[in-house]
Design a protein around this motif. Sequence first.
Motif, PDB file in Angstrom:
ATOM      1  N   UNK A 115       0.827  -1.209   0.000  1.00  0.00           N
ATOM      2  CA  UNK A 115       0.000   0.000   0.000  1.00  0.00           C
ATOM      3  C   UNK A 115       0.864   1.263   0.000  1.00  0.00           C
ATOM      4  N   UNK A 116       1.953   1.274   0.746  1.00  0.00           N
ATOM      5  CA  UNK A 116       2.854   2.429   0.728  1.00  0.00           C
ATOM      6  C   UNK A 116       3.409   2.629  -0.673  1.00  0.00           C
ATOM      7  N   UNK A 117       3.796   1.545  -1.325  1.00  0.00           N
ATOM      8  CA  UNK A 117       4.311   1.636  -2.687  1.00  0.00           C
ATOM      9  C   UNK A 117       3.245   2.173  -3.637  1.00  0.00           C
ATOM     10  N   UNK A 118       2.038   1.683  -3.491  1.00  0.00           N
ATOM     11  CA  UNK A 118       0.918   2.153  -4.317  1.00  0.00           C
ATOM     12  C   UNK A 118       0.713   3.657  -4.127  1.00  0.00           C
ATOM     13  N   UNK A 119       0.695   4.088  -2.884  1.00  0.00           N
ATOM     14  CA  UNK A 119       0.486   5.514  -2.605  1.00  0.00           C
ATOM     15  C   UNK A 119       1.641   6.372  -3.112  1.00  0.00           C
ATOM     16  N   UNK A 120       2.829   5.789  -3.088  1.00  0.00           N
ATOM     17  CA  UNK A 120       4.022   6.543  -3.485  1.00  0.00           C
ATOM     18  C   UNK A 120       4.079   6.760  -4.996  1.00  0.00           C
ATOM     19  N   UNK A 121       3.835   5.719  -5.778  1.00  0.00           N
ATOM     20  CA  UNK A 121       4.010   5.847  -7.225  1.00  0.00           C
ATOM     21  C   UNK A 121       2.719   6.238  -7.939  1.00  0.00           C
ATOM     22  N   UNK A 122       1.578   6.099  -7.229  1.00  0.00           N
ATOM     23  CA  UNK A 122       0.281   6.446  -7.827  1.00  0.00           C
ATOM     24  C   UNK A 122       0.140   5.828  -9.221  1.00  0.00           C
ATOM     25  N   UNK A 123       0.079   4.501  -9.278  1.00  0.00           N
ATOM     26  CA  UNK A 123       0.090   3.829 -10.586  1.00  0.00           C
ATOM     27  C   UNK A 123      -1.140   4.164 -11.423  1.00  0.00           C
ATOM     28  N   UNK A 124      -0.923   4.168 -12.711  1.00  0.00           N
ATOM     29  CA  UNK A 124      -2.029   4.327 -13.645  1.00  0.00           C
ATOM     30  C   UNK A 124      -2.723   2.991 -13.903  1.00  0.00           C
ATOM     31  N   UNK A 125      -1.975   1.897 -13.704  1.00  0.00           N
ATOM     32  CA  UNK A 125      -2.510   0.548 -13.891  1.00  0.00           C
ATOM     33  C   UNK A 125      -1.843  -0.385 -12.889  1.00  0.00           C
ATOM     34  N   UNK A 126      -2.592  -1.410 -12.464  1.00  0.00           N
ATOM     35  CA  UNK A 126      -2.044  -2.428 -11.570  1.00  0.00           C
ATOM     36  C   UNK A 126      -2.277  -3.810 -12.164  1.00  0.00           C
ATOM     37  N   UNK A 127      -1.247  -4.669 -12.071  1.00  0.00           N
ATOM     38  CA  UNK A 127      -1.337  -6.068 -12.481  1.00  0.00           C
ATOM     39  C   UNK A 127      -1.139  -6.928 -11.232  1.00  0.00           C
ATOM     40  N   UNK A 128      -2.149  -7.684 -10.873  1.00  0.00           N
ATOM     41  CA  UNK A 128      -2.162  -8.535  -9.690  1.00  0.00           C
ATOM     42  C   UNK A 128      -1.987  -9.972 -10.171  1.00  0.00           C
ATOM     43  N   UNK A 129      -0.837 -10.595  -9.885  1.00  0.00           N
ATOM     44  CA  UNK A 129      -0.410 -11.819 -10.571  1.00  0.00           C
ATOM     45  C   UNK A 129      -0.511 -13.038  -9.654  1.00  0.00           C
ATOM     46  N   UNK A 130      -1.239 -14.052 -10.134  1.00  0.00           N
ATOM     47  CA  UNK A 130      -1.538 -15.226  -9.317  1.00  0.00           C
ATOM     48  C   UNK A 130      -1.466 -16.513 -10.139  1.00  0.00           C
ATOM     49  N   UNK A 131      -1.586 -17.660  -9.432  1.00  0.00           N
ATOM     50  CA  UNK A 131      -1.814 -18.972 -10.037  1.00  0.00           C
ATOM     51  C   UNK A 131      -3.202 -19.458  -9.645  1.00  0.00           C
ATOM     52  N   UNK A 132      -3.810 -20.266 -10.514  1.00  0.00           N
ATOM     53  CA  UNK A 132      -5.066 -20.918 -10.156  1.00  0.00           C
ATOM     54  C   UNK A 132      -4.902 -22.430 -10.243  1.00  0.00           C
ATOM     55  N   UNK A 133      -5.798 -23.139  -9.602  1.00  0.00           N
ATOM     56  CA  UNK A 133      -5.697 -24.586  -9.472  1.00  0.00           C
ATOM     57  C   UNK A 133      -6.006 -25.290 -10.799  1.00  0.00           C
ATOM     58  N   UNK A 134      -5.702 -26.581 -10.833  1.00  0.00           N
ATOM     59  CA  UNK A 134      -5.925 -27.382 -12.039  1.00  0.00           C
ATOM     60  C   UNK A 134      -7.401 -27.712 -12.252  1.00  0.00           C
TER      61      UNK A 134
END
Length: 367
Positions: free
Chosen positions: A143-162
């Motif tokens: 959250x501190x990083x988000x507030x600091x750079x004020x991104x125009x876009x965010x990519x939230x990267x995950x894995x999903x199950x089989x």
Amino acid sequence: MNFSSLNYPDIKELSVHGRYISSSQLYSFLNSNSVRKKITLLGNSVASRPIHKITLGSGKINILMWSQMHGNETTTTKAILDLVNYLNEESDLANQLLSSVTLTIVPILNPDGAAIYTRENANKIDLNRDALELSQPESKILRVLYNEIKPDYCFNLHDQRTIFNVGGLEKPATLSFLAPAHDMDRTVSSGRGKSMKIIVAMHKALSAILPDQIGRYDDAFNPNCVGDTFQMLGTPTILFEAGHYAEDYEREKTREFIFYALVKAILVIARNEIRAYNVDDYFNIPENSKRYFDLLISNAQLIDSKYDQNIGILYKEVLDEGAIIFNPYIEKTGNLEDCFGHKCLDCEDQNDFDFIKSNRKLDELLF
């Protein structure tokens, strides 16, 4: 987009492979000459492991992405390292992207979970349910990083199950995307609409090489989830889910597809092409279903009369001496005609029956 022109085999980061990726495995990569000067320490985890960011590019558009918020979801971390390698090659396309965007990348947000291959952090908290309370140091760092750079876009990267398939098809959801909801009614705000259009762009591009294997993740609203929260704050956010590809339990092929998706998404943003895509096409992407087993055994009564018709088996991923092993367990028995198997065995077939008997783990589980 011609993905073959990216020369993926040449840029793939060879220091990481398979399902187990911890911070210590990233050491040589993060300390390489091409990366070391682009690394910044953000803070430390519950167990005092460092959390870093990589910053690339000088463009006015800020993109924030993070991986391994869940420590046992590693495919996107591998793809991120591949992306960094590609952008450091200084090709014409790489230079174009880096002059238009600034990428802030957190390769492993949950290093404690990564070390022991668990979803939660060292306090047994799911960081993707801590967006409002911010009770954990890792959540606060993001959250501190988000507030600091004020991104125009965010990519939230995950894995999903089989377990996931695409719509009603007998096709694994190798990739899934989501434009997280920003309210209970799941309305389409300006920011969410941008997320949807970028997903449409990725879907169109990757469908040529991954037909019918790209799904849309469930968009139930949960403000405790980071993606939903950032969408609520007005930042277009995209959830990437790396799933199963045939015979690819190490997720090396899926890793390649995630890399392509990242390049396509950044390219659409950098070239200001988002308006060329239609929100309606987002809803035409089939939603994920949960109809797969890792192993589907039919005529199971021939193994033992206690089994009714079919057995659906899933694998539990277990960390063992620095590698992930896949231990089978029975998830469901009975009439499983609506279900699919990544591997299907019929006990009426003597070869299949013999295979089950000769597999120590299956033999111990079933007989």
